[in-house]
Write a protein that holds these residues in place. Structure first.
Motif, mmCIF file in Angstrom:
data_model
loop_
_atom_site.group_PDB
_atom_site.id
_atom_site.type_symbol
_atom_site.label_atom_id
_atom_site.label_comp_id
_atom_site.label_asym_id
_atom_site.label_seq_id
_atom_site.Cartn_x
_atom_site.Cartn_y
_atom_site.Cartn_z
ATOM 1 N N PHE A 1 6.750 -2.451 -8.624
ATOM 2 C CA PHE A 1 6.899 -2.237 -7.187
ATOM 3 C C PHE A 1 7.995 -1.215 -6.907
ATOM 4 C CE2 PHE A 1 9.383 -3.088 -3.369
ATOM 5 C CZ PHE A 1 8.423 -2.816 -2.401
ATOM 6 N N LEU A 2 9.124 -1.345 -7.595
ATOM 7 C CA LEU A 2 10.237 -0.428 -7.370
ATOM 8 C C LEU A 2 9.836 1.012 -7.663
ATOM 9 C CD1 LEU A 2 13.189 0.080 -6.681
ATOM 10 C CD2 LEU A 2 13.767 -0.400 -9.068
ATOM 11 N N ASN A 3 9.146 1.242 -8.765
ATOM 12 C CA ASN A 3 8.710 2.599 -9.094
ATOM 13 C C ASN A 3 7.719 3.131 -8.068
ATOM 14 O OD1 ASN A 3 10.282 2.808 -11.415
ATOM 15 N ND2 ASN A 3 8.695 1.965 -12.732
ATOM 16 N N SER A 4 6.811 2.268 -7.605
ATOM 17 C CA SER A 4 5.849 2.686 -6.587
ATOM 18 C C SER A 4 6.555 3.066 -5.296
ATOM 19 C CB SER A 4 4.844 1.562 -6.317
ATOM 20 O OG SER A 4 4.031 1.323 -7.439
ATOM 21 N N LEU A 5 7.546 2.261 -4.903
ATOM 22 C CA LEU A 5 8.284 2.549 -3.675
ATOM 23 C C LEU A 5 9.041 3.860 -3.792
ATOM 24 C CD1 LEU A 5 9.330 1.729 -0.884
ATOM 25 C CD2 LEU A 5 11.142 0.423 -2.025
ATOM 26 N N ILE A 6 9.707 4.075 -4.907
ATOM 27 C CA ILE A 6 10.460 5.305 -5.112
ATOM 28 C C ILE A 6 9.531 6.512 -5.097
ATOM 29 C CG2 ILE A 6 11.817 6.612 -6.790
ATOM 30 C CD1 ILE A 6 13.116 3.925 -7.592
ATOM 31 N N SER A 7 8.393 6.414 -5.765
ATOM 32 C CA SER A 7 7.424 7.518 -5.770
ATOM 33 C C SER A 7 6.943 7.822 -4.351
ATOM 34 C CB SER A 7 6.231 7.176 -6.659
ATOM 35 O OG SER A 7 6.611 7.035 -8.007
ATOM 36 N N TYR A 8 6.695 6.769 -3.581
ATOM 37 C CA TYR A 8 6.221 6.922 -2.200
ATOM 38 C C TYR A 8 7.276 7.610 -1.335
ATOM 39 C CZ TYR A 8 4.167 5.472 2.281
ATOM 40 O OH TYR A 8 3.620 5.448 3.541
ATOM 41 N N LEU A 9 8.521 7.165 -1.457
ATOM 42 C CA LEU A 9 9.589 7.760 -0.653
ATOM 43 C C LEU A 9 9.875 9.194 -1.080
ATOM 44 C CD1 LEU A 9 12.065 4.743 -0.318
ATOM 45 C CD2 LEU A 9 10.302 5.518 1.279
ATOM 46 N N ARG A 10 9.791 9.460 -2.372
ATOM 47 C CA ARG A 10 9.967 10.835 -2.851
ATOM 48 C C ARG A 10 8.900 11.756 -2.257
ATOM 49 N NH1 ARG A 10 12.754 12.559 -7.333
ATOM 50 N NH2 ARG A 10 14.154 11.058 -8.312
ATOM 51 N N ALA A 11 7.672 11.259 -2.177
ATOM 52 C CA ALA A 11 6.586 12.066 -1.615
ATOM 53 C C ALA A 11 6.855 12.385 -0.144
ATOM 54 C CB ALA A 11 5.254 11.336 -1.768
ATOM 55 N N TRP A 12 7.279 11.388 0.614
ATOM 56 C CA TRP A 12 7.589 11.631 2.019
ATOM 57 C C TRP A 12 8.777 12.587 2.164
ATOM 58 C CZ3 TRP A 12 4.988 11.704 6.127
ATOM 59 C CH2 TRP A 12 3.981 10.770 6.379
ATOM 60 N N ARG A 13 9.732 12.470 1.250
ATOM 61 C CA ARG A 13 10.904 13.352 1.305
ATOM 62 C C ARG A 13 10.491 14.803 1.046
ATOM 63 N NH1 ARG A 13 14.465 15.804 2.683
ATOM 64 N NH2 ARG A 13 16.704 15.655 2.270
ATOM 65 N N GLU A 14 9.468 14.985 0.216
ATOM 66 C CA GLU A 14 8.939 16.334 -0.009
ATOM 67 C C GLU A 14 8.163 16.835 1.207
ATOM 68 O OE1 GLU A 14 9.403 18.368 -2.391
ATOM 69 O OE2 GLU A 14 10.156 17.199 -4.077
ATOM 70 N N ALA A 15 7.518 15.910 1.913
ATOM 71 C CA ALA A 15 6.640 16.293 3.021
ATOM 72 C C ALA A 15 7.412 16.647 4.284
ATOM 73 C CB ALA A 15 5.656 15.165 3.325
ATOM 74 N N MET A 16 8.609 16.077 4.452
ATOM 75 C CA MET A 16 9.355 16.281 5.691
ATOM 76 C C MET A 16 10.849 16.121 5.419
ATOM 77 S SD MET A 16 8.450 12.591 7.481
ATOM 78 C CE MET A 16 9.572 12.730 8.874
ATOM 79 N N ASP A 17 11.642 16.461 6.403
ATOM 80 C CA ASP A 17 13.098 16.311 6.275
ATOM 81 C C ASP A 17 13.472 14.871 6.617
ATOM 82 O OD1 ASP A 17 15.766 16.829 5.929
ATOM 83 O OD2 ASP A 17 16.032 17.794 7.878
ATOM 84 N N ASP B 1 0.854 -1.192 0.000
ATOM 85 C CA ASP B 1 0.000 0.000 0.000
ATOM 86 C C ASP B 1 0.883 1.232 0.000
ATOM 87 O OD1 ASP B 1 -2.121 1.738 0.141
ATOM 88 O OD2 ASP B 1 -2.391 1.519 2.309
ATOM 89 N N LEU B 2 1.439 1.530 -1.172
ATOM 90 C CA LEU B 2 2.382 2.639 -1.305
ATOM 91 C C LEU B 2 1.725 3.777 -2.077
ATOM 92 C CD1 LEU B 2 5.566 0.563 -2.232
ATOM 93 C CD2 LEU B 2 5.015 1.562 -0.006
ATOM 94 N N ASN B 3 0.930 4.538 -1.368
ATOM 95 C CA ASN B 3 0.179 5.619 -2.002
ATOM 96 C C ASN B 3 0.792 6.969 -1.630
ATOM 97 O OD1 ASN B 3 -1.644 7.370 -3.113
ATOM 98 N ND2 ASN B 3 -3.309 6.878 -1.707
ATOM 99 N N PRO B 4 1.510 7.615 -2.559
ATOM 100 C CA PRO B 4 2.103 8.917 -2.242
ATOM 101 C C PRO B 4 1.074 10.019 -2.060
ATOM 102 C CG PRO B 4 2.426 8.400 -4.559
ATOM 103 C CD PRO B 4 1.837 7.178 -3.929
ATOM 104 N N ASN B 5 -0.187 9.729 -2.396
ATOM 105 C CA ASN B 5 -1.258 10.702 -2.200
ATOM 106 C C ASN B 5 -2.160 10.334 -1.032
ATOM 107 O OD1 ASN B 5 -0.563 12.465 -4.382
ATOM 108 N ND2 ASN B 5 -1.360 10.930 -5.804
ATOM 109 N N SER B 6 -1.595 9.630 -0.063
ATOM 110 C CA SER B 6 -2.362 9.319 1.134
ATOM 111 C C SER B 6 -2.695 10.613 1.877
ATOM 112 C CB SER B 6 -1.567 8.390 2.054
ATOM 113 O OG SER B 6 -0.450 9.076 2.609
ATOM 114 N N LYS B 7 -3.726 10.565 2.671
ATOM 115 C CA LYS B 7 -4.161 11.755 3.412
ATOM 116 C C LYS B 7 -3.042 12.284 4.300
ATOM 117 C CE LYS B 7 -7.729 13.497 6.525
ATOM 118 N NZ LYS B 7 -8.955 13.173 7.304
ATOM 119 N N LYS B 8 -2.298 11.385 4.913
ATOM 120 C CA LYS B 8 -1.233 11.797 5.832
ATOM 121 C C LYS B 8 -0.134 12.557 5.101
ATOM 122 C CE LYS B 8 1.513 9.957 9.656
ATOM 123 N NZ LYS B 8 1.861 8.734 10.419
ATOM 124 N N ILE B 9 0.264 12.048 3.932
ATOM 125 C CA ILE B 9 1.323 12.711 3.171
ATOM 126 C C ILE B 9 0.845 14.054 2.644
ATOM 127 C CG2 ILE B 9 2.741 12.601 1.090
ATOM 128 C CD1 ILE B 9 2.950 9.600 1.451
#
Length: 220
Positions: free
Chosen positions: A146-162, A69-77
């Motif tokens: 899967f790899l692209n989904s994971l990278i997109s997810y981590l990139r989103a979190w990296r944008e959201a926080m340090d 469940d790697l959603n970079p557009n989750s409510k939390k992000i």
């Protein structure tokens, strides 16, 4: 360099951007205790340091509990992204543009309110986070693998926080051997390190290993 320490074991784990670490905990009781405390981000159980300076866990560390469940557009992000934009992205010029938008909306609603015989009330100020949500401001991401989904997810979190350090569970069950180097390269580019928690010790090329066996012997 980031140093991770835990009261659950004696050794520190040192990582640089791009590093992937396999942390194998074969003792089931220790595994569950460690995993539960990590999800709760218990400050008294874990600490991270950057160049010897301690950093707050909640500002620099996340745990990815479900790799399916790697959603970079989750409510939390998106909530974190919107707050960051509201806090840092509005220059003086952008603030002036936004104030003009608010004024134009208020004037339009006042005109519409005159069409009614009864008294109409409305909120004449919309904040930036409301506007971003209303216009569905979100990431356009790649989920072709899967790899692209994971990278997109981590990139989103990296944008959201340090973000500095990411914990995963059984990551290597989802990656082909040749994808590990691709992931390491991408992690290095975005400045992240990953520590994966597993039950069984399996050697992966280019991955640092730390093992706590069933008898709580530490191997690293």
């Amino acid at each position: 360099m980031i140093r991770f320490r835990s009261t659950f074991f004696q050794f520190p784990i040192d990582v640089d951007p791009g590093d992937i670490v396999s942390l194998t905990i074969e003792n089931q009781k220790l595994y569950k205790g460690f995993a539960d405390a990590l999800v709760a981000q218990e400050e008294n159980s874990f600490s991270i340091f950057e160049d010897t300076k301690e950093k707050p866990l909640k500002k620099h560390l996340i745990t990815v509990r479900d790799l399916l469940d790697l959603n970079p557009n989750s409510k939390k992000i998106l909530t974190a992204i919107y707050k960051k934009i509201d806090r840092t992205a509005l220059t003086v010029e952008r603030r002036e543009k936004f104030d003009k938008i608010n004024q134009a909306i208020a004037e339009l609603l006042e005109e519409i309110a005159l069409d009614f015989e009864g008294t109409i009330t409305f909120n004449d100020q919309i904040d930036l986070t409301q506007l971003l949500g209303q216009y569905d401001f979100k990431f356009d991401y790649d989920e072709s693998s899967f790899l692209n989904s994971l990278i997109s997810y981590l990139r989103a979190w990296r944008e959201a926080m340090d973000l500095k350090l990411v914990f995963t569970y059984d990551l290597f069950a989802y990656l082909e051997d040749n994808e590990i180097e691709d992931l390491k390269r991408e992690l290095s580019y975005i400045g992240l390190s990953v520590i994966d928690i597993d039950h069984h010790d399996i050697h992966h090329e280019g991955v640092k290993r730390f093992v706590i066996d069933k008898d709580l012997c530490e191997i690293y």
